[in-house]
Scaffold this motif. Structure first.
Motif, PDB file in Angstrom:
ATOM      1  N   UNK A 219      36.729  21.627  -2.606  1.00  0.00           N
ATOM      2  CA  UNK A 219      37.936  20.809  -2.663  1.00  0.00           C
ATOM      3  C   UNK A 219      39.083  21.571  -3.312  1.00  0.00           C
ATOM      4  N   UNK A 220      38.775  22.332  -4.354  1.00  0.00           N
ATOM      5  CA  UNK A 220      39.818  23.119  -5.020  1.00  0.00           C
ATOM      6  C   UNK A 220      40.428  24.141  -4.054  1.00  0.00           C
ATOM      7  N   UNK A 221      39.592  24.695  -3.187  1.00  0.00           N
ATOM      8  CA  UNK A 221      40.068  25.737  -2.268  1.00  0.00           C
ATOM      9  C   UNK A 221      40.733  25.171  -1.017  1.00  0.00           C
ATOM     10  N   UNK A 222      40.629  23.866  -0.800  1.00  0.00           N
ATOM     11  CA  UNK A 222      41.146  23.231   0.404  1.00  0.00           C
ATOM     12  C   UNK A 222      42.561  22.706   0.138  1.00  0.00           C
ATOM     13  N   UNK A 223      43.566  23.192   0.851  1.00  0.00           N
ATOM     14  CA  UNK A 223      44.940  22.726   0.605  1.00  0.00           C
ATOM     15  C   UNK A 223      45.170  21.279   1.038  1.00  0.00           C
ATOM     16  N   UNK A 224      44.286  20.739   1.859  1.00  0.00           N
ATOM     17  CA  UNK A 224      44.434  19.359   2.328  1.00  0.00           C
ATOM     18  C   UNK A 224      44.040  18.382   1.224  1.00  0.00           C
ATOM     19  N   UNK A 225      44.836  17.327   1.066  1.00  0.00           N
ATOM     20  CA  UNK A 225      44.492  16.290   0.096  1.00  0.00           C
ATOM     21  C   UNK A 225      43.537  15.296   0.749  1.00  0.00           C
ATOM     22  N   UNK A 226      42.461  14.960   0.028  1.00  0.00           N
ATOM     23  CA  UNK A 226      41.481  14.015   0.546  1.00  0.00           C
ATOM     24  C   UNK A 226      41.586  12.714  -0.251  1.00  0.00           C
ATOM     25  N   UNK A 227      41.799  11.635   0.480  1.00  0.00           N
ATOM     26  CA  UNK A 227      41.995  10.337  -0.165  1.00  0.00           C
ATOM     27  C   UNK A 227      40.643   9.660  -0.400  1.00  0.00           C
ATOM     28  N   UNK A 228      39.820  10.285  -1.227  1.00  0.00           N
ATOM     29  CA  UNK A 228      38.505   9.747  -1.571  1.00  0.00           C
ATOM     30  C   UNK A 228      38.316   9.892  -3.071  1.00  0.00           C
TER      31      UNK A 228
END
Length: 443
Positions: A219-228
């Motif tokens: 998640x830290x490496x993923x630029x996309x925000x996850x709404x969870x």
């Protein structure tokens, strides 16, 4: 001993050296209910420690709400901190207050509504997996379900497959079982015990923590925000300092979500199916309501306010299948009426015992949803999720999950106890029926 101490009776059955420890460990339910008849405040000796058992609803409110800032968690939480970290279950003081404030947005009504889709999908899949007449280990299945619901609510992205979520749920149950044993042992004893399968258990716990660490890193490496849940935890900021949680802090809070979310919910769901099978009149009431509200479709978050009888039944289940004890510690000298509570005193209370007190619940062994039709007078004596600043942050999540799961299963099945059923009420952290083998019959 002060005159104040003289007014607090010592519990019966104290033994030399060990005090009440053995009775408390071996006769959990009977011991706690026996204390309730000895006074609203009773002295215990747990080895060398002195503890006060707190039973009165008024004293509980004083401890958990009025004096909440002057009361800490207690030594039992120290014993499991190395296993589950310093999340909301074990944290105290400013850390607890700050993290709770940062996590609160993840449990707002709008978020619970989004998690409800996962709850419905998993509960419906579980119900669809059963076959008429087969024997189903319901206690195991609802424990797995509760873990999967948390895993999928935590991580709704491509970073956690359904197979991985089931693995994480299975591993989390190992953590929970280990925690319930470790909490009752002196510090360091667990590591030295020659327990069967200890290496396998340790390996499973390490795997659980490794999966959580890997998820955080992805998640830290993923630029996309996850709404969870995980996305909210990683982006949450302290409103006073603007800081976010470290990876270690997020890890501890994720572990806490599994520990707190699986134990109570799975025990309540197992208890619900067990009690429906034993109480045909109550079962008929709940089934009729489910049929009327759902009209043949799967349950949704929007249905929850209309499932009023189901809610009252679940109140009874949570009353019956409660945590057998929780611990606190006086961080200051306290004055409760005529009683002086010295700083450092261990304080113990039992939701299970309070929920079976005949002063509040006549015939407490009977499942009676109608006692909640006018249940305002019972609120002070009903603490299935504790209360006050340290009350369970996931209470609304748990209510939604229990109600949706129950409705999704009952829409399709009646669960019956086989003729050779030998169910026992077992106490680990929460009272639960085990082993709970049941037979699904189509409706």
């Amino acid at each position: 001993m002060s005159r104040d101490d003289d007014r607090v009776p010592t519990a019966r059955g104290r033994m030399p050296l060990i005090g009440h420890s053995l009775a408390m460990a071996l006769r959990k339910q009977r011991f706690m209910r026996g204390l309730a008849g000895q006074g609203d405040l009773v002295r215990l000796r747990l080895g060398r420690r002195t503890a006060y058992y707190v039973h009165s609803a008024d004293l509980l409110r004083q401890m958990l709400v009025t004096d909440a800032r002057r009361v800490g968690k207690g030594w039992v939480y120290d014993r499991v901190r190395n296993l589950i970290g310093n999340g909301l279950v074990t944290a105290d003081g400013p850390v607890h207050a700050t993290h709770r404030r940062m996590m609160q947005p993840a449990f707002r009504r709008t978020c619970i509504s989004s998690y409800a889709g996962v709850m419905t999908e998993e509960a419906a899949a579980l119900a669809a997996s059963w076959r008429p007449g087969e024997r189903v280990a319901v206690d195991d299945e609802v424990a797995q379900l509760a873990g999967v619901v948390i895993a999928r609510s935590l991580c709704s992205s491509r970073h956690l497959t359904k197979e991985a979520s089931r693995r994480l749920a299975s591993l989390s149950n190992t953590v929970i079982r280990t925690m319930s044993v470790r909490a009752m042992l002196p510090m360091g004893v667990w590591e030295r015990l020659p327990l069967p399968g200890a290496r396998r258990t340790t390996a499973r716990i390490r795997e659980f923590h490794a999966i959580v660490d890997e998820l955080i890193a992805r998640y830290r490496a993923d630029p996309e925000h996850h709404d969870d849940l995980l996305g909210i935890l990683l982006s949450a900021r302290d409103e006073d300092t603007g800081t976010t949680m470290t990876d270690a802090q997020v890890h501890d809070e994720i572990t806490t979500l599994f520990v707190a979310g699986v134990e109570t919910t799975s025990a309540a769901l197992a208890g619900a199916f067990y009690e429906l099978a034993r109480n045909p009149a109550v079962e008929r009431q709940v089934l009729d309501e489910v049929d009327e509200v759902l009209a043949g479709r799967e349950p949704s978050f929007a249905d929850l306010p209309r499932l009023t009888c189901t809610r009252r039944f679940l109140n009874e289940v949570l009353r019956r299948y409660s945590l057998w004890f929780l611990m606190r510690q006086a961080n200051d000298d306290l004055r409760w009426g005529s009683h002086h509570i010295p700083r450092g005193t261990t304080l113990i209370f039992s939701p299970y015992s309070l929920h079976h007190d005949e002063r509040f619940y006549p015939d407490p062994g009977r499942i009676d949803p109608d006692r909640w039709l006018d249940g305002d007078h019972l609120k002070s004596a009903f603490v299935p999720f504790s209360t006050g600043p340290r009350g369970c942050i996931g209470e609304s999540f748990a209510w939604a999950e229990m109600t949706i799961t129950l409705a999704a299963v009952l829409r399709r099945w009646r669960l019956e106890l086989p003729a050779d059923s030998k169910v026992r009420l077992v106490t680990s952290g929460t009272l639960r029926p085990e082993p709970l083998t049941m037979i699904p019959t189509p409706r």
